[in-house]
Design a protein around this motif. Structure first.
Motif, mmCIF file in Angstrom:
data_model
loop_
_atom_site.group_PDB
_atom_site.id
_atom_site.type_symbol
_atom_site.label_atom_id
_atom_site.label_comp_id
_atom_site.label_asym_id
_atom_site.label_seq_id
_atom_site.Cartn_x
_atom_site.Cartn_y
_atom_site.Cartn_z
ATOM 1 N N VAL A 203 0.853 -1.175 0.000
ATOM 2 C CA VAL A 203 0.000 0.000 0.000
ATOM 3 C C VAL A 203 0.893 1.230 0.000
ATOM 4 C CG1 VAL A 203 -0.167 0.001 2.522
ATOM 5 C CG2 VAL A 203 -1.903 1.191 1.170
ATOM 6 N N GLY A 204 0.497 2.245 -0.773
ATOM 7 C CA GLY A 204 1.292 3.456 -0.858
ATOM 8 C C GLY A 204 0.424 4.682 -0.992
ATOM 9 N N ASN A 205 1.058 5.854 -0.988
ATOM 10 C CA ASN A 205 0.270 7.070 -1.165
ATOM 11 C C ASN A 205 -0.266 7.142 -2.583
ATOM 12 O OD1 ASN A 205 2.893 7.490 -2.146
ATOM 13 N ND2 ASN A 205 2.809 9.686 -1.762
ATOM 14 N N TRP A 206 -1.098 8.144 -2.837
ATOM 15 C CA TRP A 206 -1.855 8.257 -4.077
ATOM 16 C C TRP A 206 -2.740 7.018 -4.303
ATOM 17 C CZ3 TRP A 206 3.556 9.301 -6.229
ATOM 18 C CH2 TRP A 206 3.957 10.606 -5.907
ATOM 19 N N ASP A 207 -3.243 6.451 -3.209
ATOM 20 C CA ASP A 207 -4.155 5.304 -3.292
ATOM 21 C C ASP A 207 -3.558 4.177 -4.140
ATOM 22 O OD1 ASP A 207 -6.128 6.499 -1.723
ATOM 23 O OD2 ASP A 207 -6.963 7.546 -3.460
ATOM 24 N N THR A 208 -2.329 3.811 -3.823
ATOM 25 C CA THR A 208 -1.648 2.736 -4.541
ATOM 26 C C THR A 208 -1.797 1.429 -3.776
ATOM 27 O OG1 THR A 208 -0.034 4.269 -5.478
ATOM 28 C CG2 THR A 208 0.566 1.936 -5.436
ATOM 29 N N TYR A 209 -2.277 0.398 -4.468
ATOM 30 C CA TYR A 209 -2.457 -0.924 -3.875
ATOM 31 C C TYR A 209 -1.889 -1.959 -4.849
ATOM 32 C CZ TYR A 209 -5.760 1.770 -1.111
ATOM 33 O OH TYR A 209 -6.331 2.726 -0.313
ATOM 34 N N GLN A 234 -2.114 -4.388 -9.678
ATOM 35 C CA GLN A 234 -1.817 -3.078 -9.094
ATOM 36 C C GLN A 234 -2.856 -2.063 -9.538
ATOM 37 O OE1 GLN A 234 2.315 -1.741 -9.157
ATOM 38 N NE2 GLN A 234 1.663 0.362 -9.595
ATOM 39 N N ASP A 235 -3.330 -1.266 -8.598
ATOM 40 C CA ASP A 235 -4.259 -0.177 -8.873
ATOM 41 C C ASP A 235 -3.716 1.066 -8.182
ATOM 42 O OD1 ASP A 235 -6.395 1.328 -9.640
ATOM 43 O OD2 ASP A 235 -7.805 0.497 -8.182
ATOM 44 N N ASN A 236 -3.473 2.107 -8.953
ATOM 45 C CA ASN A 236 -2.885 3.299 -8.342
ATOM 46 C C ASN A 236 -3.418 4.563 -8.989
ATOM 47 O OD1 ASN A 236 -0.721 2.244 -10.500
ATOM 48 N ND2 ASN A 236 -0.580 4.477 -10.406
ATOM 49 N N HIS A 237 -3.503 5.613 -8.173
ATOM 50 C CA HIS A 237 -3.703 6.952 -8.686
ATOM 51 C C HIS A 237 -2.322 7.588 -8.822
ATOM 52 C CE1 HIS A 237 -7.791 5.974 -7.550
ATOM 53 N NE2 HIS A 237 -8.214 7.056 -8.187
ATOM 54 N N SER A 238 -2.239 8.889 -8.839
ATOM 55 C CA SER A 238 -0.973 9.520 -9.180
ATOM 56 C C SER A 238 -0.910 10.925 -8.610
ATOM 57 C CB SER A 238 -0.825 9.563 -10.705
ATOM 58 O OG SER A 238 0.224 10.399 -11.124
ATOM 59 N N TYR A 239 0.292 11.508 -8.665
ATOM 60 C CA TYR A 239 0.448 12.922 -8.339
ATOM 61 C C TYR A 239 -0.241 13.804 -9.376
ATOM 62 C CZ TYR A 239 4.050 13.239 -11.976
ATOM 63 O OH TYR A 239 4.721 13.230 -13.171
#
Length: 731
Positions: A203-209, A234-239
């Motif tokens: 799990v990470g910032n920008w809703d990264t899974y 993987q599903d992620n948003h971004s800056y």
């Protein structure tokens, strides 16, 4: 993509640079110091290795930052010290420590390699002043056009054991190509004769899974047939505002020992990238009054409906037999297919500082695919001559690549409006029901190659060889016009001489020919002649601690004719394509310093410093949009004693300034990005032999910098600080 605005380059500044011996001495001193530390009596930690039978190139399970051997340069499995070229191998352990999630991540941390992104989905990689066009999968060559990106730079490293990068000209193994580097992606195999599992969630910032699974198991009681599956989601948003990407990866392979000396491998890989609100190009660098802009980092010029989806899939079969006399023969057949479906919006012009008016829009829909079928045959092994043992490799490769990309026109594009209020809510236009050809080509390549490694004396080795390459291309450009037909052939020589100075150091010189057919046209519509030239390299390599630590220092010079350079202000007649001129007498020269491996028990290090400069025959600096100097550093340390469950690490990626000439409201203007350093950190805690947690932080100090500037007179910001926490279970 002919209409996807491939990067043009402008070149103005002159610089002079003299190679110095000091960096070489510093690097070798570091390696010698590490050797002395090891010899002082410090105990060596045991290394766990998972190896295929007879395989000494696999890096998975070694825990190392350096390989035992690589065949990437000559086709012969040689140590780095025995290889007369600059070679970097990004091992499985390093990919895991740095949490590399794409080929972009791998290349960004590789010594001597710079990365440029044109927009959210397209990246180019460069070395020694030239773009990298040679890519290989398990040693089988392929190539692609950056303009028609179909997921190549987004490839997930989870399915690869290692990534081998040979800098300089690599004609012996890859045939045609720029004298920059070749990138060989080597897949994992089912080597374990016992059940093994490796699973993780992140799990990470920008809703990264992200979730991954890697399972190996014997498929027969004796373990002579083994299977392995690797999968990731993987599903992620971004800056970037509104950007989101979902990717799915699957890889399966079966390795079967038909006899004790014959192994059959069959595998399949698949990756689907489904981004939302992809952008095409960057943001304006100027306001309409000529003043420079300074947009927020999150500005995304993509529309809500825009997407640059891609699918990559491939299948391969390999049969290898190892004879009792030490010779090995291998036959590999492979098929790959890369598809893209890109609904895009390009914004151009300069907005008014107060009203935001003045920008134009260009929606477009591109879709198509690129397919390749390849066969590679190789035999290698030792022989005796004049009482000495030597090695030889002979091989042949055949591949056919077919690409067909179409374009659909937007019928009712809406006006831009106020760019200062831009939020991506631009309406999707209606699209034409009729497709026109954007690019269509068929390329056939064959290569017959061979090399001898001659043991002239105990300390002296000579490697000589070459490749006879043929290249046939038949293509049409945008709208079905601009028909091109190439039928070229060339013999590409290779030579390397190595001398063992003592038990740790080897000096070497090498020479490689350069041959690269080009699909560029000049302002009159004529095709440029093939790029031809010579590449020279000389250096010293050091090997310490029984091969656990490697170091190298090299100087190089590349001489070329017919180097394609953008012809500012001119298009190819009857098209929207940039016209090019052929620069003669170009010269690139510089140095590479690198050290990789285990400095002392528990301390892994990968570091490199590279510098180059390039000029045309008139002394003008060229390729100024690429950094002249690069530093790549990453290290980890497993704490001793009661703290040995904890591993900490970090690194710095630094590059020198870049610049180019872009067109703004006041005419041509120099724009650039100053030098910058990005700091990354990691920490891993192992709760027990199965379970661990790892934290990676990238761009620790949240440095704001251009990831590209001047590409079609626009710019783009790179990502800010990010973090990801991974829980991993291994059995």
């Amino acid at each position: 993509m002919q209409d996807s605005r491939p990067a043009g380059r402008q070149f103005l500044v002159r610089r002079r640079f003299a190679l110095r011996r000091t960096p070489c001495l510093v690097l070798m001193a570091l390696a010698c110091g590490a050797a002395a530390a090891q010899d002082s009596g410090v105990a060596t930690l045991p290394t766990v290795q998972v190896l295929g039978e007879g395989d000494n190139t696999t890096t998975e399970g070694t825990g190392s930052y350096t390989p035992r051997a690589t065949a990437a340069s000559t086709g012969l499995p040689l140590t780095l010290r025995e290889t007369p070229q600059s070679v970097t191998v990004v091992t499985r352990q390093r990919m895991e420590d740095e949490n590399m999630l794409s080929l972009v991540d791998v290349m960004s941390s590789t010594p001597g390699i710079s990365v440029q992104n044109y927009d959210s989905e397209r990246y180019s990689f460069n070395a020694r002043g030239f773009g990298i066009s040679n890519y290989m999968y398990d040693g089988v060559p392929t190539n692609f056009e950056v303009g028609y990106a179909a997921g190549e730079s987004s490839l997930d490293p989870i399915i690869y054991d290692r990534v081998e990068v040979v800098r300089g000209a690599t004609g012996l193994m890859s045939g045609t190509g720029n004298p920059s580097a070749s990138v060989n992606l080597v897949r994992k195999h089912a080597n374990s004769r016992e059940f093994a599992a490796d699973m993780s969630v992140s799990v990470g910032n920008w809703d990264t899974y992200r979730a991954t699974v890697d399972l190996s198991t014997p498929l027969s009681a004796s373990g002579n047939v083994r299977g392995r599956i690797v999968s990731a989601y993987q599903d992620n948003h971004s800056y970037l505002d509104g950007y989101q990407n979902e990717k799915k990866i699957f890889y399966g392979v079966v390795d079967a020992d038909i006899t004790s000396r014959t192994t059959l491998s069959v595998g399949f890989n698949y990756q689907d990238n489904d981004p939302k609100r992809s952008n095409w190009g960057g943001f304006p660098l100027w306001y309409a009054d000529g003043g420079r802009t300074d947009w927020v980092r999150s500005l995304n010029t993509g529309a809500d409906w825009s997407s640059w989806g891609s699918t990559t899939q491939g299948a391969f079969a390999s049969l290898e037999h190892r004879f009792e006399n030490g010779w090995t023969v291998q036959a590999v057949g492979s098929h790959s297919k890369n598809e893209m479906d890109a609904k895009l919006l390009y914004l151009y012009g300069w907005p008014d500082r107060n009203t935001g008016l003045g920008m134009g829009t260009s929606p477009a829909w591109y879709l198509g695919d690129r397919k390749q079928n390849s066969v590679d045959l190789k035999a290698s092994g030792p022989f005796t001559l004049f009482g000495r043992r030597h090695e030889a490799v002979v091989g042949a490769s055949f591949n056919r690549q077919y690409a067909n990309f179409d374009y659909r026109e937007a019928l009712n594009a809406a006006p831009m409006g106020n760019f200062l209020d831009w939020d991506g809510s631009y309406p999707e236009p209606d699209w034409s029901d009729t497709s026109v050809t954007a690019s269509r080509y068929t390329t056939k390549q064959t290569g017959w190659y061979g090399a001898l490694r001659l043991n002239l004396a105990d300390p002296l080795k000579l490697i000589v060889g070459g490749r006879y390459a043929t290249w046939k291309t038949d293509s049409v450009g945008f709208g079905g016009g601009d028909h091109t037909a190439f039928d070229k052939s060339e013999f590409i020589p290779y030579a390397g001489l190595l001398y063992d100075l003592n038990e740790n150091y080897t000096a070497y010189v090498s020479y490689t020919g350069i041959f690269n057919p080009q699909s560029y046209q000049d302002r009159n519509g004529n095709w440029l002649d093939p790029l031809e030239g010579k590449s020279y390299e000389a250096g010293i390599k050091g090997e310490f601690l029984d091969g656990k630590l490697n170091a190298s220092a090299a100087v190089f010079q590349v001489e070329q004719d017919n180097v394609a350079q953008a012809d500012p202000g001119y298009m190819v007649p009857g098209s929207v394509n940039q016209a090019y001129t052929a620069a003669q007498g170009t010269r690139s020269r510089g140095f590479d310093l690198e050290v990789s491996g285990e400095v002392m028990p528990g301390w892994n290090l990968a570091a490199g410093w590279s510098h180059w400069t390039a000029r045309d025959g008139d002394g003008n600096a060229i390729q100024t949009d690429q950094p002249r100097s690069l530093v790549r550093l990453f290290t980890t340390y497993q704490l001793p004693g009661d703290w040995n469950r904890l591993t900490v690490g970090g690194g710095v990626n630094w590059q020198s300034h870049v610049y180019t000439i872009a067109s703004g409201p006041n005419g041509d203007e120099r724009v650039g990005q100053g030098s910058y350093a990005i700091t990354n950190l990691m920490a891993r805690y192992r709760f027990n032999r199965n379970l661990s947690a790892q934290l990676n932080v990238n761009n620790l100090f949240d440095r704001k910098y251009y990831s590209q500037i001047g590409f079609y007179s626009q710019g783009a910001w790179a990502a800010g600080r990010s973090a990801m926490l991974t829980m991993r279970y291994q059995y």
